[in-house]
Design a protein around this motif. Structure first.
Motif, PDB file in Angstrom:
ATOM      1  N   ARG A 210      53.600  30.552  47.417  1.00  0.00           N
ATOM      2  CA  ARG A 210      53.875  31.894  46.908  1.00  0.00           C
ATOM      3  C   ARG A 210      52.568  32.664  46.810  1.00  0.00           C
ATOM      4  O   ARG A 210      51.484  32.093  46.925  1.00  0.00           O
ATOM      5  CB  ARG A 210      54.541  31.818  45.524  1.00  0.00           C
ATOM      6  N   ILE A 211      52.690  33.963  46.581  1.00  0.00           N
ATOM      7  CA  ILE A 211      51.515  34.812  46.433  1.00  0.00           C
ATOM      8  C   ILE A 211      51.290  35.099  44.959  1.00  0.00           C
ATOM      9  O   ILE A 211      52.193  35.591  44.272  1.00  0.00           O
ATOM     10  CB  ILE A 211      51.672  36.129  47.212  1.00  0.00           C
ATOM     11  N   ALA A 212      50.102  34.787  44.478  1.00  0.00           N
ATOM     12  CA  ALA A 212      49.721  35.107  43.098  1.00  0.00           C
ATOM     13  C   ALA A 212      48.801  36.315  43.111  1.00  0.00           C
ATOM     14  O   ALA A 212      47.826  36.349  43.867  1.00  0.00           O
ATOM     15  CB  ALA A 212      49.014  33.909  42.459  1.00  0.00           C
ATOM     16  N   SER A 213      49.107  37.312  42.280  1.00  0.00           N
ATOM     17  CA  SER A 213      48.326  38.551  42.234  1.00  0.00           C
ATOM     18  C   SER A 213      47.588  38.662  40.910  1.00  0.00           C
ATOM     19  O   SER A 213      48.149  38.345  39.846  1.00  0.00           O
ATOM     20  CB  SER A 213      49.239  39.764  42.413  1.00  0.00           C
ATOM     21  N   TYR A 214      46.348  39.112  40.985  1.00  0.00           N
ATOM     22  CA  TYR A 214      45.574  39.353  39.758  1.00  0.00           C
ATOM     23  C   TYR A 214      44.437  40.306  40.088  1.00  0.00           C
ATOM     24  O   TYR A 214      44.196  40.633  41.250  1.00  0.00           O
ATOM     25  CB  TYR A 214      45.030  38.036  39.196  1.00  0.00           C
ATOM     26  N   LYS A 215      43.736  40.761  39.048  1.00  0.00           N
ATOM     27  CA  LYS A 215      42.597  41.647  39.256  1.00  0.00           C
ATOM     28  C   LYS A 215      41.319  40.860  39.023  1.00  0.00           C
ATOM     29  O   LYS A 215      41.219  40.077  38.085  1.00  0.00           O
ATOM     30  CB  LYS A 215      42.651  42.843  38.305  1.00  0.00           C
ATOM     31  N   ASP A 216      40.330  41.089  39.891  1.00  0.00           N
ATOM     32  CA  ASP A 216      39.059  40.375  39.729  1.00  0.00           C
ATOM     33  C   ASP A 216      38.189  41.104  38.701  1.00  0.00           C
ATOM     34  O   ASP A 216      38.620  42.084  38.077  1.00  0.00           O
ATOM     35  CB  ASP A 216      38.348  40.217  41.072  1.00  0.00           C
ATOM     36  N   ASP A 217      36.943  40.633  38.564  1.00  0.00           N
ATOM     37  CA  ASP A 217      36.076  41.201  37.525  1.00  0.00           C
ATOM     38  C   ASP A 217      35.636  42.618  37.837  1.00  0.00           C
ATOM     39  O   ASP A 217      35.043  43.300  36.993  1.00  0.00           O
ATOM     40  CB  ASP A 217      34.853  40.301  37.300  1.00  0.00           C
ATOM     41  N   ARG A 218      35.925  43.074  39.062  1.00  0.00           N
ATOM     42  CA  ARG A 218      35.613  44.469  39.416  1.00  0.00           C
ATOM     43  C   ARG A 218      36.843  45.367  39.326  1.00  0.00           C
ATOM     44  O   ARG A 218      36.787  46.533  39.705  1.00  0.00           O
ATOM     45  CB  ARG A 218      35.044  44.530  40.842  1.00  0.00           C
ATOM     46  N   GLY A 219      37.936  44.771  38.892  1.00  0.00           N
ATOM     47  CA  GLY A 219      39.168  45.543  38.766  1.00  0.00           C
ATOM     48  C   GLY A 219      39.931  45.680  40.063  1.00  0.00           C
ATOM     49  O   GLY A 219      40.888  46.466  40.157  1.00  0.00           O
ATOM     50  N   GLN A 220      39.527  44.934  41.080  1.00  0.00           N
ATOM     51  CA  GLN A 220      40.196  45.008  42.375  1.00  0.00           C
ATOM     52  C   GLN A 220      41.395  44.053  42.396  1.00  0.00           C
ATOM     53  O   GLN A 220      41.345  42.959  41.843  1.00  0.00           O
ATOM     54  CB  GLN A 220      39.230  44.614  43.496  1.00  0.00           C
ATOM     55  N   ASP A 221      42.464  44.496  43.074  1.00  0.00           N
ATOM     56  CA  ASP A 221      43.640  43.641  43.233  1.00  0.00           C
ATOM     57  C   ASP A 221      43.313  42.492  44.182  1.00  0.00           C
ATOM     58  O   ASP A 221      42.768  42.697  45.266  1.00  0.00           O
ATOM     59  CB  ASP A 221      44.817  44.444  43.792  1.00  0.00           C
ATOM     60  N   VAL A 222      43.642  41.298  43.770  1.00  0.00           N
ATOM     61  CA  VAL A 222      43.420  40.098  44.569  1.00  0.00           C
ATOM     62  C   VAL A 222      44.750  39.373  44.718  1.00  0.00           C
ATOM     63  O   VAL A 222      45.506  39.235  43.753  1.00  0.00           O
ATOM     64  CB  VAL A 222      42.381  39.160  43.912  1.00  0.00           C
ATOM     65  N   ARG A 223      45.025  38.929  45.937  1.00  0.00           N
ATOM     66  CA  ARG A 223      46.265  38.194  46.197  1.00  0.00           C
ATOM     67  C   ARG A 223      45.897  36.845  46.786  1.00  0.00           C
ATOM     68  O   ARG A 223      45.149  36.764  47.764  1.00  0.00           O
ATOM     69  CB  ARG A 223      47.177  38.987  47.137  1.00  0.00           C
ATOM     70  N   GLN A 224      46.405  35.791  46.203  1.00  0.00           N
ATOM     71  CA  GLN A 224      46.086  34.438  46.642  1.00  0.00           C
ATOM     72  C   GLN A 224      47.372  33.691  47.009  1.00  0.00           C
ATOM     73  O   GLN A 224      48.410  33.847  46.359  1.00  0.00           O
ATOM     74  CB  GLN A 224      45.348  33.678  45.538  1.00  0.00           C
ATOM     75  N   TRP A 225      47.247  32.885  48.027  1.00  0.00           N
ATOM     76  CA  TRP A 225      48.362  32.066  48.503  1.00  0.00           C
ATOM     77  C   TRP A 225      48.252  30.706  47.817  1.00  0.00           C
ATOM     78  O   TRP A 225      47.298  29.957  48.063  1.00  0.00           O
ATOM     79  CB  TRP A 225      48.246  31.942  50.018  1.00  0.00           C
TER      80      TRP A 225
END
Length: 832
Positions: A210-225
């Motif tokens: 599945r794809i997990a979404s979160y924001k990194d320390d710069r506030g950017q959207d990150v999507r991980q498999w």
């Protein structure tokens, strides 16, 4: 599991004496004999006194493989020192054929090894027969890929091939009661003497999750498999030799391995089946070429197979690039990836995933790198052959890639809106997503994600521009170019036709081996009576060899004094083996009716049908039923014969092609991308009967209209007839010979035990619209076949035409194709 690999093999070390030990000494026949006996004892594990011919094959292959390994190491070192841009060829098929004789010819060792084996009591031709054809392909796509690797190495271009090490290949075709029956192709039963197993070169390939979404320390959207199910890809390397160049490249093949061999918990409970379940499922990925896609499970396995191949290859390419010390920003400057058809299309979102998820690139920068790294070769004009995948299946198996494809599509359609304002219809036509069928268009993905898109014959590229990719061509016309296919003369003349090769070399020298344009000098011998006689003698000897093959495989005797008429290729409706068969039935009827004005003719058909292709398998069955009647009818025996040669492969082609007088290339105009069989036959002195389709047009222009037999409608004529309403019944009723042949099939004349066996073929030709225009083209085809019959009786003129065909095939070498790719697309240069 994260994307990572253990240290790579040190393939850039120079092969020198010293710490690495002495290099293989093959200077004299005594050297070769010592090496052969040593390999038998130390590697095969048998005494020379008790070695079988297969043992001698493995000894000879092992000795030559060692030499090729040395040459590859030196080639890789040159590439590193010159810091070259390298092309990576991604293809799901490679039909390499047998390699012993090829590699001996390439390295200049053939005569020495032949004599060494003779002094050891072995015949090199008999020994070479024990080598299995590498079952890594199905048809022209795989044969082309093998030709290209040969030409890359011969002309010292920095290249590297990637594919899958299919354990069972396509299938072994057997004819049982007239029908194609598929059996496992156990080409690896005795191992592959040419490959190097690389257990230290492994990569994880991920599925599902599945794809997990979160924001990194710069506030950017990150999507991980995450939460993926992983398979391991392990490498096997096969060296590919260049002819007299000292350059060797590699074909790296991936084999699937489970991430763990078995689950200890299940094993301890006594449930062995569940304990090895993951291993069994994982390793299915590299079992069979093109698993049948008639079921959902088969489709899913094929999609997984395609992704498995590209993921491992991309990870390997990036690892090699990183070892070079260059930043990934420079990937397009140092790496060029050629997609051979749409099967590797998932490489585009996979490179995006690796750059974004593993290396931290922004989407925009990752796309800039990706779109300047890939190029795409299109091989089909048939809409049904353009690969698409269900969105639901991609979402389940490769959710991260579907996510990236959506992003690629959104960004692309924004550009389309700018170029074509107020034209919403074009958005749906160009979209990577087919919303009406809920599928992803993989060819569209290839076009959008590639710097160049090439067709493989002049007509094919023109039709690609105006039909299949017309809207894309309006958007980026500079992206579309033509590179006509070619074949390697080393395999398809030097190796497969040694008699003709020797005759040519005696007449004009051997420069043609690496520069086929030099064969043009043969033209001056077309009117030399002595040369024509020798040319004809070589052809007859090849026909004797082919007749022996037909008798062994089919139990039918063909006279080498008859016209040998061959159609060998994948069995498909558009290739129109059925049109050929209708003409054979017509000849049969004429002979039975007392027409004595027909030269003896024997027709050879060969090729595999896809296991799930009902009508193609029906055509094979029909060919064999017709053959049974014709070959056993005393009225036609010795005057007309028909044979379906089972299990057509490269080794079979090396006998069929040199022994053929007439080459059948009769696909419906506008359906065959190029064809390469047409080139192989003409290069070996067969005259072509063909439609104006694919590369037939360029062959006609090269050899001259008087030296080829052209029949049927043009692509424009086909399109016009289709547009205005095609009525196959009209042609059926207006041609008594055609009607009689079709009625014989439909009435059960050839199948009295099952009169309605071929109702589906009858319906396809008449009730279902005859999509490939057999009825419309039959009259022209039969009339031109009458011209063939008359022309063959004048053997002096026929042989002259055959010589002129050979002499004018220079432009159809894969060497010319590779030079075109190198200059027009890849921007690579030969090693210095």
């Amino acid at each position: 599991m994260t994307d990572q690999t253990v240290p790579m093999d040190q393939d850039i070390q120079p092969a020198t004496s010293g710490d690495e030990g002495d290099l293989i000494a093959l200077d004299t026949i005594d050297d070769i004999k010592r090496q052969l006996k040593s390999y038998l004892v130390h590697n095969v594990g048998v005494s020379p006194s008790y070695a079988s011919q297969r043992d001698w094959l493995y000894a000879a292959a092992g000795v030559v493989r060692g030499l090729l390994s040395e040459q590859y190491m030196n080639t890789a070192l040159r590439e590193r020192e010159q810091d070259v841009r390298r092309v990576y060829y991604l293809s799901l098929e490679y039909l390499t054929g047998r390699s012993l004789i090829k590699n001996l010819l390439d390295t200049g060792l053939y005569e020495k090894v032949r004599q060494a084996l003779a002094e050891l009591g072995q015949d090199i031709e008999a020994v070479s027969e024990f080598e299995y054809d590498a079952a890594l392909g199905n048809g022209g796509l795989g044969r082309l890929a093998a030709c290209f690797l040969d030409s890359l190495a011969t002309h010292s271009y920095p290249g590297f091939g990637y594919g899958i090490r299919y354990e069972f290949g396509m299938f072994t075709q057997r004819i049982e009661n007239g029908e194609q029956v598929e059996h496992p192709e156990t080409w690896l039963r005795y191992g592959n003497p040419w490959e190097f197993e690389r257990p230290n070169i492994i990569y994880p390939v991920r599925f599902r999750g599945r794809i997990a979404s979160y924001k990194d320390d710069r506030g950017q959207d990150v999507r991980q498999w995450v939460d993926t199910e992983d398979v391991i890809a392990m490498a096997y390397d096969v060296p590919v030799s260049g002819h007299d160049s000292g350059v060797v490249t590699k074909l790296r093949l991936w084999s699937a391995r489970a991430t763990r061999d078995f689950d200890l918990k299940y094993f301890n409970q006594g449930n062995y089946i569940d304990a090895v379940k993951d291993k069994t499922i994982s390793e299915n990925l590299s079992k069979v070429l093109y698993p049948a896609d008639t079921t959902l499970m088969g489709q899913e396995l094929r999609l997984m197979q395609e992704y498995f191949f590209v993921s491992a290859s991309l990870q390997d390419i990036l690892a090699r690039h990183n070892r070079s010390g260059h930043s990934l920003d420079k990937l397009p400057e140092k790496v060029c990836i050629q997609l051979n058809d749409t099967h590797p299309s998932l490489a585009i979102p996979e490179l995006m995933r690796l750059l974004i998820d593993q290396y931290g690139y922004s989407y925009e920068k990752a796309w800039d790198i990706t779109s300047h790294t890939f190029n795409y070769t299109n091989h089909t004009l048939l809409p049904e052959a353009l690969e698409t995948w269900p969105i639901a299946m991609l979402e389940a198996l490769l959710p991260r890639h579907l996510d990236l494809i959506y992003k690629i599509n959104f960004a692309f359609l924004q550009q389309v809106k700018i170029h074509f304002p107020g034209q919403p219809d074009i958005l749906s036509r160009l979209s990577l997503v087919d919303d009406s069928h809920r599928r992803i268009r993989m060819a569209h993905l290839c076009v959008v994600g590639s710097s160049h898109v090439n067709g493989v014959a002049a007509l094919h590229t023109d039709l690609m521009r105006i039909n299949v990719f017309a809207d894309f061509n309006r958007l980026t016309p500079e992206k579309f170019i033509n590179v006509t296919n070619g074949v390697t003369q080393r395999r398809w003349l030097l190796q497969s036709n040694p008699g003709l090769s020797s005759l040519i070399t005696e007449a004009i020298g051997d420069r043609w081996r690496t520069d086929l344009l030099a064969i043009k000098e043969l033209e001056k011998f077309a009117d030399d009576t002595g040369f024509r006689d020798r040319f004809a003698a070589v052809k007859r000897a090849n026909k004797v060899r082919l007749a022996a093959l037909v008798e062994t495989r089919c139990g039918v005797r063909f006279s080498p004094d008859s016209l040998f008429d061959s159609q060998v290729k994948r069995i498909h409706e558009y290739k129109r083996q059925l049109l050929n068969l209708l003409h054979v039935i017509t000849l049969y009827n004429r002979l039975c009716d007392g027409d004595d004005d027909i030269h003896p003719r024997n027709v050879i058909i060969a090729g595999k049908s896809a296991p799930g292709y009902f009508l193609a398998k029906q055509i094979i069955h029909l060919i064999n039923d017709v053959a049974q009647v014709i070959n056993n009818d005393p009225r036609t025996r010795g005057r007309l014969g028909l044979a379906f040669v089972p299990n057509y492969n490269v080794s079979t082609a090396e006998i069929v092609i040199p022994g053929t007088d007439l080459s059948e290339q009769i696909s419906t105009a506008g359906t065959e991308a190029s064809g390469t069989g047409n080139m192989k036959f003409a290069l070996n002195g067969a005259l072509t009967i063909g439609t104006l389709d694919g590369a037939n047009i360029e062959i006609r222009d090269a050899v001259g209209e008087e030296n080829i037999f052209i029949c049927g409608m043009t692509a424009e004529g086909v399109a016009e007839m289709r547009a205005h309403g095609y009525r196959p019944w009209d042609f059926y009723h207006n041609n008594p010979a055609l009607k009689r042949a079709v009625d014989m099939i439909a009435s059960g004349f050839f199948t009295p035990d099952d009169p309605h066996r071929y109702q589906a073929i009858y319906d396809t030709l008449l009730s279902h619209g005859d999509h490939y225009f057999l009825m419309a083209d039959f009259d022209s085809y039969a009339a031109v076949q009458d011209q063939v019959d008359k022309a063959y009786r004048d053997q002096g003129t026929w042989v002259r035409k055959a010589i002129l065909n050979v002499a004018n095939m220079g432009t159809f070498s894969s060497d010319r194709s590779i030079h075109d790719y190198a200059k027009k697309i890849w921007n690579i240069s030969s090693l210095t």
